[in-house]
Each structure stands twice: as C-alpha cells, then as structure tokens.
Design a protein around this motif. Structure first.
Motif, PDB file in Angstrom:
ATOM      1  N   LEU A 265       1.188   2.272  -0.692  1.00  0.00           N
ATOM      2  CA  LEU A 265       0.309   1.125  -0.472  1.00  0.00           C
ATOM      3  C   LEU A 265      -0.748   0.959  -1.561  1.00  0.00           C
ATOM      4  O   LEU A 265      -1.463  -0.050  -1.570  1.00  0.00           O
ATOM      5  CB  LEU A 265      -0.389   1.257   0.883  1.00  0.00           C
ATOM      6  CG  LEU A 265       0.504   1.166   2.125  1.00  0.00           C
ATOM      7  CD1 LEU A 265      -0.302   1.481   3.375  1.00  0.00           C
ATOM      8  CD2 LEU A 265       1.141  -0.213   2.228  1.00  0.00           C
TER       9      LEU A 265
ATOM     10  N   PRO B 133      -0.812   0.003  -4.691  1.00  0.00           N
ATOM     11  CA  PRO B 133      -0.880  -1.253  -5.447  1.00  0.00           C
ATOM     12  C   PRO B 133      -1.469  -2.421  -4.664  1.00  0.00           C
ATOM     13  O   PRO B 133      -1.916  -3.409  -5.263  1.00  0.00           O
ATOM     14  CB  PRO B 133       0.584  -1.533  -5.807  1.00  0.00           C
ATOM     15  CG  PRO B 133       1.248  -0.187  -5.765  1.00  0.00           C
ATOM     16  CD  PRO B 133       0.566   0.538  -4.657  1.00  0.00           C
ATOM     17  N   PHE B 134      -1.474  -2.350  -3.335  1.00  0.00           N
ATOM     18  CA  PHE B 134      -2.002  -3.437  -2.510  1.00  0.00           C
ATOM     19  C   PHE B 134      -3.509  -3.313  -2.285  1.00  0.00           C
ATOM     20  O   PHE B 134      -4.096  -4.153  -1.604  1.00  0.00           O
ATOM     21  CB  PHE B 134      -1.274  -3.459  -1.164  1.00  0.00           C
ATOM     22  CG  PHE B 134       0.205  -3.678  -1.285  1.00  0.00           C
ATOM     23  CD1 PHE B 134       0.723  -4.959  -1.398  1.00  0.00           C
ATOM     24  CD2 PHE B 134       1.081  -2.603  -1.311  1.00  0.00           C
ATOM     25  CE1 PHE B 134       2.083  -5.169  -1.522  1.00  0.00           C
ATOM     26  CE2 PHE B 134       2.449  -2.795  -1.436  1.00  0.00           C
ATOM     27  CZ  PHE B 134       2.947  -4.090  -1.541  1.00  0.00           C
ATOM     28  N   PHE B 135      -4.110  -2.261  -2.837  1.00  0.00           N
ATOM     29  CA  PHE B 135      -5.556  -2.048  -2.753  1.00  0.00           C
ATOM     30  C   PHE B 135      -6.080  -1.847  -4.176  1.00  0.00           C
ATOM     31  O   PHE B 135      -6.265  -0.721  -4.630  1.00  0.00           O
ATOM     32  CB  PHE B 135      -5.876  -0.827  -1.895  1.00  0.00           C
ATOM     33  CG  PHE B 135      -5.547  -0.980  -0.439  1.00  0.00           C
ATOM     34  CD1 PHE B 135      -6.516  -1.350   0.479  1.00  0.00           C
ATOM     35  CD2 PHE B 135      -4.247  -0.770   0.018  1.00  0.00           C
ATOM     36  CE1 PHE B 135      -6.213  -1.497   1.828  1.00  0.00           C
ATOM     37  CE2 PHE B 135      -3.930  -0.907   1.362  1.00  0.00           C
ATOM     38  CZ  PHE B 135      -4.915  -1.273   2.264  1.00  0.00           C
TER      39      PHE B 135
ATOM     40  N   ARG C 280      -7.366  -4.634   5.870  1.00  0.00           N
ATOM     41  CA  ARG C 280      -6.213  -4.841   5.001  1.00  0.00           C
ATOM     42  C   ARG C 280      -5.008  -4.038   5.495  1.00  0.00           C
ATOM     43  O   ARG C 280      -3.866  -4.520   5.473  1.00  0.00           O
ATOM     44  CB  ARG C 280      -6.571  -4.430   3.571  1.00  0.00           C
ATOM     45  CG  ARG C 280      -5.465  -4.585   2.544  1.00  0.00           C
ATOM     46  CD  ARG C 280      -5.140  -6.018   2.290  1.00  0.00           C
ATOM     47  NE  ARG C 280      -4.227  -6.162   1.154  1.00  0.00           N
ATOM     48  CZ  ARG C 280      -3.391  -7.170   1.013  1.00  0.00           C
ATOM     49  NH1 ARG C 280      -3.351  -8.148   1.915  1.00  0.00           N
ATOM     50  NH2 ARG C 280      -2.600  -7.242  -0.045  1.00  0.00           N
TER      51      ARG C 280
ATOM     52  N   LEU D 255      -1.339  -5.535   6.550  1.00  0.00           N
ATOM     53  CA  LEU D 255      -0.095  -5.062   5.940  1.00  0.00           C
ATOM     54  C   LEU D 255       0.816  -4.418   6.984  1.00  0.00           C
ATOM     55  O   LEU D 255       2.048  -4.539   6.907  1.00  0.00           O
ATOM     56  CB  LEU D 255      -0.406  -4.060   4.833  1.00  0.00           C
ATOM     57  CG  LEU D 255      -1.068  -4.611   3.574  1.00  0.00           C
ATOM     58  CD1 LEU D 255      -1.516  -3.461   2.662  1.00  0.00           C
ATOM     59  CD2 LEU D 255      -0.120  -5.527   2.819  1.00  0.00           C
TER      60      LEU D 255
END
Length: 337
Positions: free
Chosen positions: A36, A38-40, A192, A196
């Motif tokens: 995860l 890359p999503f933060f 977040r 997700l």
C-alpha cells in the motif's frame, strides 16, 4: 509401524500447517503495508504506517522459518521435490524479503535521502507476496514426479493459474494491511486505509471466486471432494463463512469500527486456507505424495518434535506478549523505532 509412528506425520503436518497459517496472518499485514506504500505518498503517513509494524515485522517471519524448516526435517522427500520444482519463485521470495527487511531499517537512517528505500520496501513487499502466490499456484496445479524426484521443467510453475494466485495474494495481503492500518492508526491514514480496504475487499472476493471455480474445473479430484454427497453439505460451511466474514469486513470498514475489519479479513484468509487444505489433504505434493510417503524416519521426527514442543509455546508466548505490550493506535508523530 506403531500407532505413534503413524501419527507423527499427521502431528508434523498440523504443526507446519499452523505455522504457515500464522505466517500468512502475521506477516501478511506488514507485507500489505508495503504493498500500500505507493497509495500514501506523504512522508509523515509512511512513517506512521511503518511505525505500526516496527515492533512486530521481524518476529512475524519466525513462522516462515518454522514452516520451511519443519518441511525440511519432517518431510524431506516432499522438500526435495517442491524446492527444485519451484526454485525460481522461492529464490525471488527470499531475495524480496531480504530487500524489504534491509529497506525497513535503512529507510530511517538514510533520511532525508531515503526515496530509494521507500521503493525497495514497496517493491520487496509486493514481489514477496506475488512470489508466495506463484509458489502456491505451482504447488496446487501439480508437480511432475517420476521415481520420487521432480521430473519437470524449470518454468512449469509459470501458468495462468499461478499468475492468478500470485495476484490474488497481493490483493489479499493489501486488504489485511489496510484493515491493520484502520485498526492501528488515526486521522488521514486511517481514513485512506478504510477507503482502499473497501475496493480491496471486492477484489479479493473476485479472486477467491475465480480460484474456487478454476480449481475444481481443472482438477477432477478437487471437484469430487467438494461436490460429493454428503460431504458437500458440511463443506458448504466454508463459502458461507466466507460470505459472512466479507460482510463483517465491509460493515466494519463502513461503520468505522477499529477491530472488526481486521478480524474479518483474517477470517477470510483462514477460510481460504482451510478450503485449500480440504482440497488437498493428505497430500504434501498433490496428487502423488501424501504425509506418510514423504515423512522422515520416525526417530528423526520424534527427536525434532521434542524440541518443537518446547520452542513453540515459547514463541507463542513471546508473540502474544509483544502484541499486548504494543497494543493501541499509533498516532502521527508517535512510534517505536
């Protein structure tokens, strides 16, 4: 053969199976956090994420060592077939875990020039999860064995089915990582992670459905086991339990409950694991080598079992104590590193 000698392979299979299940759950969420990453994109968020697993991540891999080491000492014939058949994904798995571990430590000391270690942490976690799925798929679809030895090619494991299981495990670990963050963090990271998690839950359910349909269609012995009466009646509790766990996970993510989504995602993993075990028991190398055929000499199994019976409760007690000490949420700016 005495009754004890007959039971020893079953006992060892249960020990190894429990170790693998604990590894999937415990190392699954910290691999999921790397997936995860890359999503933060914000550094404070990534610091908070890594701090939630700082006290646990290296201890979680103890169970992988126990599972692999137990297979080697208790079932050497199976080990001698599985490793050559799946050599490439196993090597990639181990290298990915090494890079992830190095990146975890070096990221803190390399600040502010730590971008490369962020990439290594995310890539290592994703590649480790994908490689585990390749190993699982390669084992489930069957290994060519002649004369008690691996007789296939070096890329036999590389099939559409193994790619599916690889992607499925990445999605599953990402879900369990998201629900862990929902439980252990607050603020932006928690919100977040919950957002997700809903999408990842849907993705995992699709992956579970695809694997559940593919395996009985491709492998007749699995279809016979699941759909034969009266076994079908009690085996149907696995998909029913999966539906209940999925609903509980979705409800927990939507309602803001801290613990329910994580426990439900763990239940999804364990139910999928139970389903795979049901499909293949008592085989260690489906469908040619069962636990008794692959077992080491009973004297070796008894000797190693004596040590495991001492060490296993110790490891369990340490693990429980560690999670109890570091319970609670990790808020922004806090950490154990």
């Amino acid at each position: 053969m005495t009754e004890l000698d007959f039971s020893l392979p079953v006992i060892w299979a249960l020990i190894i199976g429990a170790a693998v299940a604990l590894y999937i759950v415990l190392d699954g969420f910290d691999l999921g956090i790397g997936i995860l990453f890359p999503f933060f994109p914000l550094e404070p968020d990534r610091d908070q994420m890594m701090n939630t697993v700082a006290p646990f991540w290296d201890g979680n891999e103890t169970w992988l060592v126990l599972g692999g080491g137990g297979l080697w000492v208790a079932f050497p014939k199976a080990f001698a077939i599985i490793v050559p058949a799946l050599y490439l994904p196993v090597i990639v798995l181990l290298l990915a875990l090494i890079f992830r571990g190095v990146a975890f430590e070096f990221r803190w000391v390399a600040k502010p020039n730590h971008r490369v270690w962020d990439v290594a942490f995310a890539a290592g976690s994703t590649l480790a999860a994908f490689s585990q799925g390749l190993v699982l798929g390669g084992l489930l679809q069957g290994i060519e064995v002649r004369g008690g030895q691996f007789a296939g090619g070096p890329l036999d494991w590389l099939t559409p089915f193994s790619l599916l299981t690889g992607c499925s495990l990445v999605v599953g670990y990402a879900l369990i990582g998201a629900t862990w963050l929902a439980m252990k963090t607050d603020g932006h990271v928690e919100a977040r992670a919950r957002h997700l998690g809903a999408g990842l839950l849907l993705g995992l359910l699709v992956a579970i459905a695809m694997v559940s349909i593919w395996t009985p269609l491709a492998i007749p012995r699995i279809a016979e086991r699941w759909f034969r009466l009266p076994d079908f009646a009690w085996l149907s509790t696995v998909p029913v339990g999966t539906a209940i766990a999925a609903f509980a996970c979705w409800r927990g993510l939507r309602s803001g409950r801290p613990l329910m989504p994580f426990l439900a995602s763990v239940a999804l993993f364990l139910l999928a694991y139970v389903g795979l075990v049901i499909s293949n028991v008592p085989y260690l190398v489906p469908p040619v080598l069962d636990v008794w055929d692959a077992a080491a000499d009973p004297k070796s199994q008894r000797f190693m079992l004596a040590g495991v019976l001492v060490l296993l409760p110790t490891i369990l007690c340490y693990t429980v104590f560690n999670y109890w000490v570091f319970r609670g949420k990790v808020r922004a700016g806090e950490g154990y590193h």
